[in-house]
Design a protein around this motif. Sequence first.
Motif, short mmCIF file in Angstrom:
data_model
loop_
_atom_site.label_atom_id
_atom_site.label_comp_id
_atom_site.label_asym_id
_atom_site.label_seq_id
_atom_site.Cartn_x
_atom_site.Cartn_y
_atom_site.Cartn_z
N GLY A 151 -104.63 52.27 -50.77
CA GLY A 151 -105.55 51.50 -49.92
C GLY A 151 -105.32 50.01 -50.08
N SER A 152 -105.98 49.22 -49.24
CA SER A 152 -105.74 47.78 -49.26
C SER A 152 -106.43 47.09 -50.44
N GLU B 54 -103.23 61.70 -51.87
CA GLU B 54 -102.07 61.69 -50.95
C GLU B 54 -102.44 62.50 -49.71
N TYR B 55 -101.94 62.04 -48.57
CA TYR B 55 -102.15 62.81 -47.34
C TYR B 55 -101.36 64.12 -47.39
N VAL B 56 -101.88 65.11 -46.74
CA VAL B 56 -101.16 66.38 -46.62
C VAL B 56 -100.29 66.34 -45.36
N GLY B 57 -99.03 66.74 -45.54
CA GLY B 57 -98.15 66.91 -44.38
C GLY B 57 -97.45 65.65 -43.90
N LEU B 58 -97.76 64.51 -44.50
CA LEU B 58 -97.07 63.28 -44.10
C LEU B 58 -95.80 63.17 -44.95
N PRO B 59 -94.62 63.01 -44.32
CA PRO B 59 -93.41 62.93 -45.14
C PRO B 59 -93.53 61.79 -46.15
N ARG B 60 -92.98 61.99 -47.34
CA ARG B 60 -93.06 60.97 -48.39
C ARG B 60 -92.54 59.62 -47.90
N GLU B 61 -91.46 59.68 -47.09
CA GLU B 61 -90.83 58.43 -46.65
C GLU B 61 -91.59 57.75 -45.51
N SER C 292 -94.11 55.43 -43.79
CA SER C 292 -94.59 54.15 -44.34
C SER C 292 -96.04 54.22 -44.82
N GLN C 293 -96.83 55.16 -44.30
CA GLN C 293 -98.24 55.22 -44.69
C GLN C 293 -98.56 56.31 -45.70
N SER C 294 -97.50 56.99 -46.19
CA SER C 294 -97.80 57.94 -47.27
C SER C 294 -98.17 57.11 -48.49
N TYR C 295 -99.00 57.65 -49.35
CA TYR C 295 -99.39 56.89 -50.54
C TYR C 295 -98.22 56.77 -51.52
N TYR C 296 -97.28 57.70 -51.39
CA TYR C 296 -96.04 57.60 -52.17
C TYR C 296 -95.30 56.31 -51.79
N SER C 297 -95.06 56.11 -50.48
CA SER C 297 -94.36 54.89 -50.02
C SER C 297 -95.17 53.65 -50.37
N PHE C 298 -96.46 53.77 -50.16
CA PHE C 298 -97.35 52.63 -50.41
C PHE C 298 -97.23 52.14 -51.86
N TRP D 72 -94.91 52.78 -54.09
CA TRP D 72 -93.57 52.26 -54.44
C TRP D 72 -93.39 50.86 -53.91
N LYS D 73 -93.85 50.65 -52.68
CA LYS D 73 -93.66 49.35 -52.04
C LYS D 73 -94.47 48.26 -52.75
N HIS D 74 -95.73 48.57 -53.00
CA HIS D 74 -96.62 47.52 -53.53
C HIS D 74 -96.61 47.40 -55.04
N LEU D 75 -96.15 48.45 -55.72
CA LEU D 75 -96.25 48.39 -57.18
C LEU D 75 -95.00 48.84 -57.92
N TYR D 76 -94.66 50.11 -57.79
CA TYR D 76 -93.69 50.67 -58.73
C TYR D 76 -92.32 50.02 -58.70
N GLN D 77 -91.86 49.62 -57.50
CA GLN D 77 -90.52 49.03 -57.45
C GLN D 77 -90.48 47.69 -58.21
N HIS D 78 -91.64 47.11 -58.48
CA HIS D 78 -91.68 45.81 -59.16
C HIS D 78 -91.90 45.93 -60.67
N LEU D 79 -92.09 47.14 -61.14
CA LEU D 79 -92.42 47.33 -62.56
C LEU D 79 -91.24 47.90 -63.34
N ASP D 80 -91.32 47.79 -64.65
CA ASP D 80 -90.29 48.38 -65.50
C ASP D 80 -90.70 49.78 -65.95
N ILE D 81 -91.49 50.45 -65.15
CA ILE D 81 -91.98 51.78 -65.52
C ILE D 81 -90.89 52.83 -65.28
N PRO D 82 -90.63 53.70 -66.26
CA PRO D 82 -89.64 54.77 -66.04
C PRO D 82 -90.16 55.73 -64.96
#
Length: 318
Positions: free
Chosen positions: A42-43, A73-80, A82-88, A90-100
Amino acid sequence: MRLVIRQDYDEVSDWVAHYIKERILQFKPTKDRPFVLGLPSGSSPVGCYQRLAKFCKSGQLSFKHVITFSMDEYVGLPREHSQSYYSFLWKHLYQHLDIPSENINMLDGNAPDLDEECRRYEAKIAQVGGIELFVGGIGPDGHIAFNEPGSSLTSRTRVKTLAYETIIANARFFDGDVSKVPKLALTVGVATVMDAREVCIIIVGAHKSVALAKCVEEGVNHMCTVSAIQLHPKGLIVCDEDTTLELHVKTVKYFKSIEHVHQSLIGKENLSLQGQVISAKGATIGITRPREDQEDPKDTKEDEDHDEDRPSKKKKED
Ligand SMILES: O=P(O)(O)OC[C@H]1O[C@](O)(CO)[C@@H](O)[C@@H]1O
């Protein structure tokens, strides 16, 4: 329950990001004793996530020994999508962290057996020792994660049908088209969140002011599932001024006065022990900012404006 009221979204984001940082630093996570963090989409948390990314980039905070679980997570929305919580996330947090990547846990809304996926998620949370801090967001009707009005307050991770109000609220992420919003979601339960050793809910915006008033001034009620936080021994809500519109003036004054006392105690009369502020009577009342945790001045433009207020910073006269 503690209610922290900040001026606006930026101040809320700043406060929560520093709070998460202090909690992780204080915990001193290791490979064998990781810090387990629950996170919303969410925002509402985006500003906080930007600050966490900045802390990580500047070396003030590491997520190497942090394990995360997202709320839903939404059901049935592909992970890729843009509005899946997976994409969200990764975009807003995980890609910027050193988390394994193996430390990141998300619900799979495309799992062949959704019930089994929910059981797996609960088992994984238990396997890592439970959640230390669950940061959450709510909908305008007071739902926490996707626990819509009427959800059991003892609910665990499961499939939920979204309320029409939630679908309308989230249509803004789907070209304003209600028909594009998935109607089902996987969500952690109210009890999954409340089982965390600490819960911190971000609530921002006038459109959530009725929900905040119900949560703070009315009783625990399944029609406003975030109200379950009243029963939590360590519940914290961080909101902005706009969100207090429906609260009684005396409620706002009450919580502000508590924060005021809290601040003055942090600055003056207390002992600081391993990042915790201990009052003269021995009660833990907050967390300090360790001296070695000084930011690079060029990274702290927005921080400087709120130095006096932030609970995690020691007062300047120190
Ligand atoms: O922060 P926003 O954009 O209002 O979105 C809130 C939504 O996000 C969530 O926090 C999902 O993680 C839900 O509780 C809620 O439906």
